[in-house]
Design a protein around this motif. Structure first.
Motif, short mmCIF file in Angstrom:
data_model
loop_
_atom_site.label_atom_id
_atom_site.label_comp_id
_atom_site.label_asym_id
_atom_site.label_seq_id
_atom_site.Cartn_x
_atom_site.Cartn_y
_atom_site.Cartn_z
N ILE A 1 16.64 37.49 -50.64
CA ILE A 1 15.22 37.22 -50.43
C ILE A 1 14.66 38.29 -49.48
O ILE A 1 15.31 38.68 -48.51
CB ILE A 1 15.00 35.82 -49.80
N ASN A 2 13.43 38.72 -49.76
CA ASN A 2 12.67 39.54 -48.82
C ASN A 2 11.36 38.82 -48.55
O ASN A 2 10.53 38.66 -49.44
CB ASN A 2 12.41 40.93 -49.41
N SER A 3 11.21 38.31 -47.32
CA SER A 3 10.05 37.49 -46.99
C SER A 3 9.51 37.89 -45.63
O SER A 3 10.00 38.85 -45.00
CB SER A 3 10.45 36.01 -46.98
N HIS A 4 8.51 37.15 -45.15
CA HIS A 4 7.97 37.42 -43.82
C HIS A 4 9.01 37.21 -42.73
O HIS A 4 8.85 37.69 -41.59
CB HIS A 4 6.74 36.52 -43.56
N LEU A 5 10.11 36.51 -43.05
CA LEU A 5 11.20 36.33 -42.09
C LEU A 5 12.12 37.54 -42.05
O LEU A 5 12.99 37.64 -41.19
CB LEU A 5 12.02 35.08 -42.44
N GLY A 6 11.94 38.45 -43.00
CA GLY A 6 12.81 39.61 -43.13
C GLY A 6 13.68 39.49 -44.38
O GLY A 6 13.56 38.55 -45.16
N LYS A 7 14.57 40.45 -44.56
CA LYS A 7 15.50 40.41 -45.67
C LYS A 7 16.69 39.52 -45.30
O LYS A 7 17.20 39.61 -44.18
CB LYS A 7 16.01 41.82 -46.00
N TYR A 8 17.10 38.70 -46.25
CA TYR A 8 18.27 37.86 -45.98
C TYR A 8 18.94 37.45 -47.28
O TYR A 8 18.36 37.49 -48.36
CB TYR A 8 17.92 36.64 -45.12
N ALA A 9 20.22 37.04 -47.16
CA ALA A 9 20.97 36.46 -48.27
C ALA A 9 21.38 35.06 -47.85
O ALA A 9 21.60 34.79 -46.66
CB ALA A 9 22.20 37.31 -48.59
N VAL A 10 21.50 34.15 -48.83
CA VAL A 10 21.80 32.76 -48.50
C VAL A 10 22.79 32.19 -49.51
O VAL A 10 22.75 32.49 -50.70
CB VAL A 10 20.51 31.90 -48.44
N SER B 1 21.76 28.04 -66.44
CA SER B 1 21.90 27.05 -67.51
C SER B 1 20.55 26.47 -67.92
O SER B 1 20.41 25.26 -68.16
CB SER B 1 22.85 25.93 -67.08
N GLY B 2 19.53 27.34 -67.98
CA GLY B 2 18.22 26.91 -68.42
C GLY B 2 17.36 26.26 -67.37
O GLY B 2 16.21 25.91 -67.63
N LYS B 3 17.91 26.07 -66.16
CA LYS B 3 17.13 25.47 -65.07
C LYS B 3 17.01 26.48 -63.94
O LYS B 3 17.71 27.50 -63.91
CB LYS B 3 17.83 24.20 -64.55
N ILE B 4 16.11 26.19 -63.02
CA ILE B 4 15.99 27.08 -61.88
C ILE B 4 17.25 27.01 -61.04
O ILE B 4 17.99 26.02 -61.07
CB ILE B 4 14.75 26.73 -61.03
N ASN B 5 17.49 28.05 -60.30
CA ASN B 5 18.64 28.13 -59.40
C ASN B 5 18.30 27.37 -58.12
O ASN B 5 17.35 27.71 -57.42
CB ASN B 5 18.93 29.61 -59.13
N GLN B 6 19.09 26.33 -57.80
CA GLN B 6 18.73 25.50 -56.65
C GLN B 6 18.84 26.25 -55.33
O GLN B 6 18.10 25.97 -54.39
CB GLN B 6 19.54 24.21 -56.63
N THR B 7 19.73 27.24 -55.25
CA THR B 7 19.80 28.02 -54.02
C THR B 7 18.58 28.90 -53.86
O THR B 7 18.09 29.11 -52.73
CB THR B 7 21.10 28.86 -53.99
N GLU B 8 18.02 29.40 -54.97
CA GLU B 8 16.77 30.15 -54.88
C GLU B 8 15.64 29.23 -54.40
O GLU B 8 14.82 29.61 -53.57
CB GLU B 8 16.39 30.77 -56.22
N LEU B 9 15.60 28.01 -54.93
CA LEU B 9 14.59 27.05 -54.48
C LEU B 9 14.72 26.80 -52.98
O LEU B 9 13.73 26.78 -52.24
CB LEU B 9 14.71 25.74 -55.25
#
Length: 467
Positions: free
Chosen positions: A84-93, A121-129
């Protein structure tokens, strides 16, 4: 389920990250991923593990993981880590999570103008959410609090930032999160069994809802733990590794204590005790001592290739694995009365097959002693079972046969020693063709674990637990 590992060091971290993540392999079989940070650049790999193992997938790539900090995951859910690149900065989770209101949160974020780029599997990635929810906070801590406030289920996570690794445990502490330390490095893991062979000493048990920042030489508390805890009792029954300690309670010691307690109340006679590998062994050793009869290895797990049986999503594959991974010892079984200790009965499929095999190998009597109470409820907090509905549980199917409604009188069936409880146990015994059957009680399980009752989740046995 799933398990994660993260480490930050004064030197290159790839080796510790690789082996530390691998020590979480018993918690997941579907996907593995690692990410490191070097001079502001993230490096990531994600692989499917359904037909292979973590080490064989990632070993050839170790050279590309540069840097002194990194996170890894072995998961039965979505591909991770997420960048993710957001106002919090770049990070991985990475997350160990179960999000029951995924669709609801997806719609809420879409209406706010957010978008999703990762599909699983056709659904959104819950970690991305979860990462998008984190980014709604003005700080990482506030973002974690938003996650804990909004999701229904559970979520523990590691966040790899440009300033260090943030470790945040589920708000009720349903899954464990522990910190290890050695000279020049600190690590966080779902499994403390990942620490000893890498030179880490267990330093800190992150509390429910607590958030800490890790650097190479410091653990900084960013958010204090919540007062209420509901750690999953099934850690000590099944999926916790025997050498691990959670909340200061060793897994194998708890299994041993529960076996000893059951043996002292049990009047059955037998020639010896045997454990169903792997998680039934500690209980069987305790039962053997408590009963005063010998322990024998009447059934052995073929460890080189067969993973845990309930993790594959396909029922036919689960049944095959359950059958193929255990090899009975005909010489020990022939004409013997044997007490077998096992962790749990979920669907009853693999136990029924195992019992028939044991009789086929000459066992005279097969007595089953189970490390937890009958499972009456699917877990809404963790994905430790592939059950999609309560009716996949053998206990609920029998209640439906007895009552015409699988949800009727559940509180009576959950009550140790009640007429309904005794009838349920007897029906399971007959259906599985077992000579005698006894389950550990909720009361004895809690005593064996040794934590206050209100701190341990027993929802799958009696429907209690925080939502």
């Amino acid at each position: 389920m799933g398990g994660f590992f993260g480490t930050i060091s004064k030197s290159a971290c790839a080796t510790d990250l690789f082996y530390g993540t691998d020590y979480n392999s018993h918690l997941g079989t579907r996907r593995g991923g690692m990410a490191t940070l070097h001079e502001g650049v993230f490096q990531r790999s994600i692989h499917n593990l359904e037909n292979s193992y973590f080490r064989t997938r990632f070993e050839s790539e170790l050279d590309k993981f540069r840097g002194n900090s990194g996170i890894g995951i072995i998961s039965d859910t979505d591909p991770q880590p997420i960048f993710i690149n957001s106002h919090l900065g770049k990070y991985a989770v990475v997350t160990v999570a179960k999000v029951n209101n995924l669709d609801e949160l997806e719609q809420e974020l879409l209406e706010k103008g957010r978008h999703f780029s990762e599909l699983s599997s056709g659904k959104i990635n819950q970690t991305e959410l979860i990462s998008l929810l984190i980014s709604e906070g003005r700080t990482f801590v506030e973002g974690v609090e938003i996650v804990h406030e909004k999701i229904k289920g559970s979520c523990s996570m590691l966040i790899l930032t440009e300033n260090g690794i943030i470790a945040a445990r589920d708000k009720y502490g349903r899954t464990p999160l522990l910190i290890g330390k050695k000279d020049g490095a600190i690590a966080a893991s779902s499994e403390p069994s990942s620490f000893p062979n890498l030179g880490f000493e267990l330093e800190y048990n992150v509390g429910p809802g607590e958030v800490v920042m890790l650097t190479a030489d410091k653990i900084e508390q960013l958010r204090k733990p919540n007062k209420k805890m509901q750690v999953c009792s099934f850690l000590w029954v099944y999926y916790g590794y025997p050498v691990s300690e959670y909340e200061g309670v060793n897994v194998d010691a708890a299994r041993y204590a529960s076996g000893m307690a059951m043996a002292k109340k049990d009047k059955v006679d037998a020639d010896y005790v045997s454990g169903i590998p792997d998680s039934g062994i500690g209980m069987a050793l305790g039962y053997s001592e408590g009963k005063g009869i010998p322990y024998r290895r009447a059934i052995v797990k073929y460890t080189p290739t067969w993973p845990r049986s309930f993790t594959p999503s396909n029922q036919a594959v689960r049944d095959l694995v359950a059958k193929m991974k255990l090899i009975p010892n005909r010489t020990l079984l022939r004409d013997k009365r044997v007490i077998f200790c096992d962790d749990s009965i979920v669907r009853g499929t693999q136990l029924r097959d195992n019992v028939n095999i044991l009789y086929g190998y000459g066992a005279k009597e097969v007595h089953m002693r189970i490390g937890c109470p009958p499972i009456l409820f699917s877990c809404p907090f963790l994905g430790f079972s592939a059950s999609k509905s309560d009716l996949e549980l053998i206990a609920r199917r029998i209640i439906k046969e007895l009552e015409g409604d699988d949800s009727k009188n559940l509180e009576k069936y959950a009550a140790t020693g009640s007429e309904e409880y005794n009838k349920l146990v007897e029906c399971i015994r007959k259906k599985l063709n077992i000579t005698t059957l006894r389950f550990n009680t909720v009361e004895d399980l809690i005593e064996a674990i040794g934590l206050p009752k209100e701190c341990v989740c027993t929802h799958c046995y009696n429907g209690s637990g925080c939502f």
